[in-house]
Design a protein around this motif. Structure first.
Motif, PDB file in Angstrom:
ATOM      1  N   ALA A 139       0.826  -1.209   0.000  1.00 12.50           N
ATOM      2  CA  ALA A 139       0.000   0.000   0.000  1.00 12.50           C
ATOM      3  C   ALA A 139       0.863   1.263   0.000  1.00 12.50           C
ATOM      4  N   THR A 152      -3.712   1.620  -7.576  1.00 17.39           N
ATOM      5  CA  THR A 152      -3.005   0.334  -7.490  1.00 17.39           C
ATOM      6  C   THR A 152      -2.350  -0.074  -8.801  1.00 17.39           C
ATOM      7  N   LEU A 199      -7.379  -5.934   1.593  1.00 18.29           N
ATOM      8  CA  LEU A 199      -7.141  -4.970   2.672  1.00 18.29           C
ATOM      9  C   LEU A 199      -8.195  -5.120   3.765  1.00 18.29           C
ATOM     10  N   PHE A 229      -6.452   4.508   2.944  1.00 19.26           N
ATOM     11  CA  PHE A 229      -6.126   3.837   1.687  1.00 19.26           C
ATOM     12  C   PHE A 229      -7.328   3.026   1.192  1.00 19.26           C
TER      13      PHE A 229
END
Length: 429
Positions: free
Chosen positions: A136, A162, A176, A209
């Protein structure tokens, strides 16, 4: 401070074979996020597969396979897909899909037939959290560099965030979500090796994020999970103050994220425009543009695709089209319905369950649900493995809007996480 690496805590001797497994897992996890390097990932996965046969004896593997019906079901499900190639006209396509889905066979054989102890389990989860954190951070820095160079803030959102590691945002978002479950579990069990301040910073970064990834389903899933976790603490644990803090923090954090990163809300505005016209040549909406009723968006595209998929199911309800003919037959339905956008972009079914149902019929769907969802969930509930149950539930929820088994990353992700949970089953210890 405890080490994230597999050292001997408090004098406990860690078997050499577990250290070897840990090292291979570490390499595999890291390679999972190396962009454009599938060969490295496949080599490390192959080494992990081979090592699993050195980790325990064939006799123990056979014994565990008899006890773990889910693993046996996973193997049978894969064999059903191989069999479906035989009644597919497009056998070349079918064989390519079988190769793509090899992790759904190899992980059950390798990881599903070993036993992972509690210490190794926690160390592997801590390693997973750190690897996800590094992935990340790298993607965030890469996006920041592009934003500074171009002045386009859109590089902080969705798939653009990403792109540096070659991952689709919705796939990274479900990982995540699962990682945050592990993170909380490790902190509560006292196995997380870092201080409270560092942990708070990591948690805050993960949440920001996650929001920037702009995956509707995963945002709904994560924030619902936080709310239920707070409710659980208040009702069953009688931790009223902590529960109120979590709920207040959830509300305040969500408000701040909406105010600071408003583009993510565009993903939710799409839900208000669910109507569709198959023949429409409207552009596909994006989080960085105004949402309008004449556009295709993530919601109405899925509804259109699902209707076409269901038409195929009604034509082949028992055994399906065969995995080789699935896309060809789906394109034919798209053409009959005049679904121009679907034909031009070769849209997949955007639903793992529907994909299995179309390709292998209700026979395949029942087997998939039993082997990959229901039986692993029952194992977790019987052994009170609430973390494992939450991870399986999250993956099952994600399968509603994504066809995980149509992508290499999805196959690896689903196969690895669920067989890992099964391998930690307490009744087998």
């Amino acid at each position: 401070m405890r080490s994230i690496f597999l050292t001997d805590p408090e004098g406990l001797q860690i078997p050499v074979k577990e250290k070897g497994l840990y090292a291979l897992f570490a390499g595999f996890m890291i390679s999972f996020f190396l962009p454009g390097m599938p060969v490295v990932n496949n080599i490390l996965f192959g080494l992990l597969f081979v090592y699993s046969f050195l980790f325990n004896t064939p006799g123990e593997k056979s014994w565990l396979l008899r006890r773990r019906l889910a693993v046996a079901g996973m193997i049978v499900f894969f064999l059903l897909q191989v069999f479906s190639v035989l009644y597919s006209t497009n056998k070349k396509e079918g064989l390519e899909i079988v190769v793509l889905r090899l992790p759904m066979l190899m992980f059950p054989i390798a990881i599903g037939t070993i036993r992972i102890g509690d210490l190794l389990k926690k160390r592997l989860m801590a390693l997973w959290v750190v690897v996800m954190l590094l992935a990340a951070i790298v993607t965030f820095i890469c996006s920041m560099v592009v934003v500074i160079r171009t002045g386009e803030s859109s590089w902080f959102y969705n798939d653009s965030l990403t792109v540096a590691i070659g991952w689709q945002s919705s796939y990274f978002a479900i990982l995540l979500t699962v990682t945050l479950y592990m993170f909380v579990y490790l902190i509560e069990s006292g196995a997380w090796p870092f201080s409270r301040i560092i942990s708070f910073m990591i948690g805050a970064f993960f949440l920001v994020f996650h929001f920037l990834l702009a995956s509707r389903m995963n945002i709904i899933l994560l924030y619902s999970s936080i709310f239920l976790y707070a409710l659980y603490g208040m009702v069953l644990k009688r931790k009223y103050k902590l529960g109120l803090y979590i709920m207040s923090g959830l509300a305040l954090g969500a408000l701040m994220l909406v105010l600071l990163f408003p583009k993510t809300i565009n993903r939710f505005r799409e839900l208000g425009y669910r109507q569709f016209d198959y023949s429409s040549r409207g552009v596909e909406s994006h989080y960085d543009m105004e949402v309008k009723p004449d556009q295709w968006n993530g919601a109405n595209i899925r509804l259109a695709v699902w209707q076409c998929g269901w038409q195929l199911v009604k034509q082949h309800p028992v055994s399906g089209t065969g995995i080789g003919d699935k896309m060809d037959d789906l394109m034919d339905v798209y053409k009959k319905n005049g679904f121009v956008m679907g034909v031009e972009t070769r849209r997949n079914l955007h639903n793992t369950y529907l994909d299995v149902l179309v390709a292998t019929g209700f026979t395949g769907l029942i087997l998939f649900l039993l082997a990959w969802i229901i039986l692993p969930m029952l194992y977790c509930l019987r052994s009170r493995d609430w973390l494992g149950a939450c991870i399986i539930a999250a993956l099952a929820f994600g399968c509603i809007t994504e066809t995980y088994i149509d992508r290499s990353q999805g196959n690896y992700m689903l196969s690895f996480l669920i067989t890992f949970i099964v391998s930690c089953r307490r009744q087998d210890q």
